[in-house]
Design a protein around this motif. Structure first.
Motif, PDB file in Angstrom:
ATOM      1  N   THR A 271      -0.959  -1.801  -4.264  1.00 44.53           N
ATOM      2  CA  THR A 271       0.163  -2.686  -4.594  1.00 44.53           C
ATOM      3  C   THR A 271       0.914  -2.192  -5.824  1.00 44.53           C
TER       4      THR A 271
ATOM      5  N   MET B  12      -1.769  -1.590   2.467  1.00 43.38           N
ATOM      6  CA  MET B  12      -0.897  -1.334   1.325  1.00 43.38           C
ATOM      7  C   MET B  12      -1.168  -2.270   0.152  1.00 43.38           C
ATOM      8  N   SER B  13      -2.178  -3.126   0.284  1.00 40.36           N
ATOM      9  CA  SER B  13      -2.500  -4.073  -0.778  1.00 40.36           C
ATOM     10  C   SER B  13      -3.585  -3.511  -1.688  1.00 40.36           C
TER      11      SER B  13
ATOM     12  N   LEU C  85       3.599   0.512  -5.416  1.00 40.48           N
ATOM     13  CA  LEU C  85       4.796   0.235  -4.637  1.00 40.48           C
ATOM     14  C   LEU C  85       6.012   0.014  -5.522  1.00 40.48           C
TER      15      LEU C  85
ATOM     16  N   ARG D 218       6.961  -4.790   2.864  1.00 39.78           N
ATOM     17  CA  ARG D 218       5.578  -5.133   3.203  1.00 39.78           C
ATOM     18  C   ARG D 218       5.425  -6.616   3.490  1.00 39.78           C
ATOM     19  N   GLU D 219       5.914  -7.435   2.600  1.00 41.65           N
ATOM     20  CA  GLU D 219       5.786  -8.881   2.790  1.00 41.65           C
ATOM     21  C   GLU D 219       6.767  -9.399   3.848  1.00 41.65           C
TER      22      GLU D 219
ATOM     23  N   TRP E 181       7.689  -3.267  -1.510  1.00 41.57           N
ATOM     24  CA  TRP E 181       6.970  -4.549  -1.546  1.00 41.57           C
ATOM     25  C   TRP E 181       7.683  -5.578  -0.671  1.00 41.57           C
TER      26      TRP E 181
ATOM     27  N   VAL F 261      -0.948  -3.491   8.234  1.00 41.49           N
ATOM     28  CA  VAL F 261      -0.234  -2.609   7.298  1.00 41.49           C
ATOM     29  C   VAL F 261      -0.200  -3.234   5.911  1.00 41.49           C
ATOM     30  N   ASN F 262       0.004  -4.553   5.853  1.00 37.93           N
ATOM     31  CA  ASN F 262       0.019  -5.265   4.579  1.00 37.93           C
ATOM     32  C   ASN F 262      -1.310  -5.108   3.848  1.00 37.93           C
TER      33      ASN F 262
END
Length: 376
Positions: free
Chosen positions: A104, A99-100, A107, A115-116, A112, A95-96
């Motif tokens: 990014t 979404m990167s 977001l 995500r992290e 964010w 998923v990260n």
């Protein structure tokens, strides 16, 4: 009271303002690369493939543990917890990745952090699960007693503690330990995370690593001491030596793999904490170091579960049922590799034995690859 409400209102606005992402990434110099333009890069596709392998591999192990009652013991539950955390780490990292890149900059800070944080929580759970297994193995070796009902309490305590620590560590930035108000204190690798938070996490991971190392050294010493006391009465000096070497190799593999996968990332984060902004170009290659750490989630099931003979049989049986059984429950005749259209005979796997000539011209039986898939 009014100032507190004003502070919360400001934080709420900041967490929803995606311009902050651009501000922080531009300050740390990450927008100078082309990574945040266009779609997924080649390395991202490779990492996604690795994540897929991590999820599938750990899912198979989880199903094998769930379907076999003989694995319903505290140690296997701990292995299951490790497998679950590794599976979730693969999902979170996938998923990260999705979404990167260019996504990014779309977001909000809140997204964010989620995500992290997802990656941090699951990877931390995987690492702490290794420590929980080491603790359980050490306690079992010290007491030298089979599992009883009271050990379930310790098992649940270890599992609960691993997730409480992991979630607690992962949510710290979203509850305030971040650098939204001070760009100078921001991490280059993770531009919204405070360097002090990164240093704290690395300190925790190093303590976990050292604890695992110490525990396995103690386990080896206990086994060696017990073998010296009782081994001569049973197996003899040669047998004891073999046991010592086998255990030493296993422990070296366990600890060595963990260090090889995680230490480069630890060093990179320590460099991130000490480097001034735009001074260390290696920090912009952090994805490769994180990918190496993710490999530990791919290797954990092999090291901790597939080395078990019973687990190997259970997984092999499970895979054979999936691969060989057709929709109506019959075994597929996929072993018929003959290209001749006239050859219509098929090979059945159940009970099949093949003989080959050994070096001394004596035929020796070879066990079938898949165990019997009859009704259990």
């Amino acid at each position: 009271m009014g100032s507190e409400n004003a502070g919360l209102s400001r934080i709420f606005r900041e967490y929803r303002n995606n311009e902050i992402i651009t501000l922080h990434y531009n300050y740390t110099g990450k927008l100078q690369a082309s990574r945040y333009q266009g779609g997924l890069k080649t390395e991202a596709v490779v990492f996604l493939f690795i994540c897929t392998l991590i999820v599938l591999e750990n899912l198979v192990v989880l199903i094998a543990i769930w379907k076999n009652k003989k694995f319903h013991s505290p140690m296997y539950f701990l292995l299951g917890n490790l497998t679950l955390s590794d599976l979730l780490a693969g999902v979170a990292y996938a998923v990260n990745i999705i979404m990167s890149g260019s996504n990014t900059l779309k977001l909000t800070p809140l997204l964010w952090f989620f995500r992290e944080g997802g990656v941090f929580i699951t990877l931390t759970a995987s690492v702490v699960s290794l420590l929980a297994i080491a603790i359980e193995r050490h306690v079992t070796m010290v007491k030298m007693k089979p599992y009883h009902e009271d050990k379930k309490g310790r098992m649940f305590a270890l599992i609960s503690a691993s997730w409480v620590l992991s979630i607690g560590l992962g949510v710290l930035p979203i509850v305030g330990w971040n650098c939204l108000q001070e760009l100078e204190g921001c991490s280059t690798i993770l531009p919204l995370y405070s360097k002090s938070y990164i240093l704290f996490c690395i300190s925790v991971f190093i303590v976990v690593l050292l604890s695992i190392l110490v525990l396995y050294i103690k386990i080896y010493r206990i086994v060696k001491l017990n073998s010296q006391r009782f081994g001569s009465q049973r197996k003899g000096v040669a047998r004891k030596s073999q046991k010592h070497m086998a255990l030493l190799k296993t422990l070296t593999t366990v600890v060595g793999t963990f260090i090889a996968c995680w230490l480069p990332l630890f060093i990179l984060f320590l460099l991130d904490v000490s480097c001034q902004v735009l001074r260390c170009s290696i920090l912009y290659k952090a994805d490769y170091f994180l990918g190496l750490a993710m490999l530990n989630s791919l290797l954990n099931p092999i090291i901790y579960t597939l080395t078990s003979k019973d687990m190997r049989k259970a997984i092999l049986k499970l895979l054979c049922k999936c691969l060989l059984n057709s929709r109506d429950g019959k075994i597929k005749r996929f072993l018929d590799w003959s290209t001749s259209k006239s050859e219509k005979s098929s090979h059945r796997l159940e009970g099949m034995e093949v003989t080959v000539s050994s070096g001394n011209a004596m035929p020796s039986p070879i066990k079938p690859l898949c165990p019997k898939t009859g009704k259990s």
